[in-house]
Scaffold this active site. Structure first.
Site, PDB file in Angstrom:
ATOM      1  N   GLY A   1       0.744  -1.290   0.100  1.00 48.38           N
ATOM      2  CA  GLY A   1      -0.031  -0.024  -0.143  1.00 48.38           C
ATOM      3  C   GLY A   1       0.593   1.323  -0.125  1.00 48.38           C
ATOM      4  O   GLY A   1       0.271   2.417  -0.069  1.00 48.38           O
ATOM      5  N   HIS A   2       2.346   1.318  -0.168  1.00 53.59           N
ATOM      6  CA  HIS A   2       2.869   2.430   0.303  1.00 53.59           C
ATOM      7  C   HIS A   2       4.050   2.490  -0.645  1.00 53.59           C
ATOM      8  O   HIS A   2       5.352   1.988  -0.391  1.00 53.59           O
ATOM      9  CB  HIS A   2       3.482   2.577   1.747  1.00 53.59           C
ATOM     10  CG  HIS A   2       4.126   3.849   1.920  1.00 53.59           C
ATOM     11  ND1 HIS A   2       5.273   4.402   1.861  1.00 53.59           N
ATOM     12  CD2 HIS A   2       3.441   4.950   2.605  1.00 53.59           C
ATOM     13  CE1 HIS A   2       5.354   5.391   2.147  1.00 53.59           C
ATOM     14  NE2 HIS A   2       4.164   6.134   2.586  1.00 53.59           N
ATOM     15  N   PHE A   3       4.076   2.609  -1.830  1.00 49.90           N
ATOM     16  CA  PHE A   3       2.910   2.593  -2.772  1.00 49.90           C
ATOM     17  C   PHE A   3       2.809   1.638  -3.934  1.00 49.90           C
ATOM     18  O   PHE A   3       4.077   1.473  -4.358  1.00 49.90           O
ATOM     19  CB  PHE A   3       3.107   4.165  -3.415  1.00 49.90           C
ATOM     20  CG  PHE A   3       2.975   5.336  -2.569  1.00 49.90           C
ATOM     21  CD1 PHE A   3       1.836   5.713  -1.828  1.00 49.90           C
ATOM     22  CD2 PHE A   3       4.328   6.055  -1.887  1.00 49.90           C
ATOM     23  CE1 PHE A   3       1.916   6.697  -0.870  1.00 49.90           C
ATOM     24  CE2 PHE A   3       4.276   6.873  -1.186  1.00 49.90           C
ATOM     25  CZ  PHE A   3       3.193   7.267  -0.571  1.00 49.90           C
TER      26      PHE A   3
ATOM     27  N   VAL B   1       7.901   2.651  -1.592  1.00 47.77           N
ATOM     28  CA  VAL B   1       8.852   3.360  -0.628  1.00 47.77           C
ATOM     29  C   VAL B   1       8.664   2.960   0.746  1.00 47.77           C
ATOM     30  O   VAL B   1       7.483   2.789   1.245  1.00 47.77           O
ATOM     31  CB  VAL B   1       8.429   4.780  -0.979  1.00 47.77           C
ATOM     32  CG1 VAL B   1       9.529   5.920   0.046  1.00 47.77           C
ATOM     33  CG2 VAL B   1       8.764   5.197  -2.193  1.00 47.77           C
TER      34      VAL B   1
END
Length: 160
Positions: free
Chosen positions: A53-55, A60
């Protein structure tokens, strides 16, 4: 606890930190010196849960997790300096983060090298200078302040 071996593998790290997957963020201690400093690494892989989810389009490592990795490294240094293994009632709490700066992203495939030095210990508060680098370039830096408490005392204000 012996201070002769200045490296720690993952099993030794797990004996000093209560964290476990997915929040254990130190893979190896390269060197340490009681009352002074420690150098550890976190191997950053695409399999880390947070990258989902990041990203998804540009993975990252979240800054808060980079700070947490530095804090775990600092906690290791504190326990090694005191020459004790924490028990199940020991809790290490942040009491402050100053001058945090993020200089470059940390991505899958990077090895985050964490250098932490003790600046001072006063009234149960440990203050550290912490720097994370990738390939010799600073990724983040911060001053961290932590305290080690028993879980029975954990609800009391720091420094009391």
């Amino acid at each position: 606890m012996t201070t002769e071996n200045k490296t720690l593998d993952i099993l030794q790290i797990k004996s000093l930190l209560p964290h476990r997957y997915p929040l254990l963020l130190v893979d190896r201690v390269l060197t340490w010196e009681a009352n002074k400093s420690i150098t550890a690494i976190k191997n950053v892989t695409v399999n880390e849960e947070f990258f989902q989810g990041h990203f998804p389009h540009k993975p990252v490592m979240p800054g808060v997790l980079m700070i947490e990795a530095l804090a775990q490294t600092a906690a290791l240094l504190s326990f090694l300096t005191m020459g004790v293994k924490p028990d199940e009632n020991s809790v290490v709490y942040f009491v402050g983060i100053d001058n945090a700066r993020f200089k470059r992203p940390v991505e899958p495939g990077d090895q985050l090298k964490m250098d932490v030095e003790i600046l001072r210990v006063s009234r149960g508060i440990w203050k550290y200078k912490a720097v994370g680098t990738v390939d010799g370039k600073v990724a983040l830096e911060a001053e961290l302040m932590c305290t080690i408490r028993s879980s029975a005392d954990a609800s009391q204000p720091a420094g009391q």
